[in-house]
Design a protein around this motif. Structure first.
Motif, mmCIF file in Angstrom:
data_model
loop_
_atom_site.group_PDB
_atom_site.id
_atom_site.type_symbol
_atom_site.label_atom_id
_atom_site.label_comp_id
_atom_site.label_asym_id
_atom_site.label_seq_id
_atom_site.Cartn_x
_atom_site.Cartn_y
_atom_site.Cartn_z
ATOM 1 N N LEU A 20 0.827 -1.211 0.000
ATOM 2 C CA LEU A 20 0.000 0.000 0.000
ATOM 3 C C LEU A 20 0.860 1.259 0.000
ATOM 4 N N GLY A 23 1.943 1.832 -3.408
ATOM 5 C CA GLY A 23 0.805 2.305 -4.191
ATOM 6 C C GLY A 23 0.526 3.781 -3.977
ATOM 7 N N GLN A 31 -7.090 8.088 -6.765
ATOM 8 C CA GLN A 31 -6.472 6.795 -6.471
ATOM 9 C C GLN A 31 -5.526 6.909 -5.267
ATOM 10 N N GLN A 35 -5.854 4.866 -1.784
ATOM 11 C CA GLN A 35 -4.735 4.050 -1.307
ATOM 12 C C GLN A 35 -4.288 4.513 0.085
#
Length: 147
Positions: A20, A23, A31, A35
């Motif tokens: 994560l 990400g 996004q 995340q």
């Protein structure tokens, strides 16, 4: 998913937290917000479970183990405070990137210290059956904290 013991569960969570973090680092906009929210949620549950189940078991050992357990608790609390600060700042704020980079480093160091310092102590000083029971306890604490 079934875990062999609490250490296996925590390693799986550390791996997901690392994923994560990567990400968040490489995403933008909506996004990145999603995340980051998922990262904050997982870190909160992970740390809550460790405070309730893992750190006490580590701290019940030697004086050195106690210091290691306390150090991981302090690091975890600092990481949670940083997550709150970054959440308040917002993922679109110009300072988010540098703040997140520092948090990412802290999370990676914390997870590594858990895996190199704390988990071996648990393997040595906690009976295997207890480690299995602790996985259920950790899961229960995290489910309750998620509500």
């Amino acid at each position: 998913m079934s875990y062999s013991d609490v250490i296996d569960l925590l390693v799986e969570q550390n791996d997901e937290i690392r994923r994560l973090c990567a990400g968040v680092e490489r995403s933008q906009g909506v996004q990145r917000e999603r995340q980051f929210a998922e990262l904050a949620r997982l870190v909160h549950l992970h740390e809550r479970g460790e405070r309730a189940v893992v750190h006490p078991a580590v701290r019940n050992g030697t004086a050195a183990a106690n210091l290691i357990g306390v150090a991981r608790m302090v690091e975890g609390a600092a990481i949670e405070r940083s997550l709150v600060t970054l959440h308040e700042l917002g993922t679109r704020h110009p300072g988010f990137g540098s703040g997140f980079a520092a948090l990412y480093r802290a999370i990676l160091e914390h997870a590594t210290r858990e895996e190199l310092d704390e988990f071996p102590i648990l393997r040595v000083q906690v009976p295997v059956q207890r480690l299995h029971m602790m996985a259920g306890e950790l899961h229960d604490v995290q489910v309750m904290a998620a509500d």
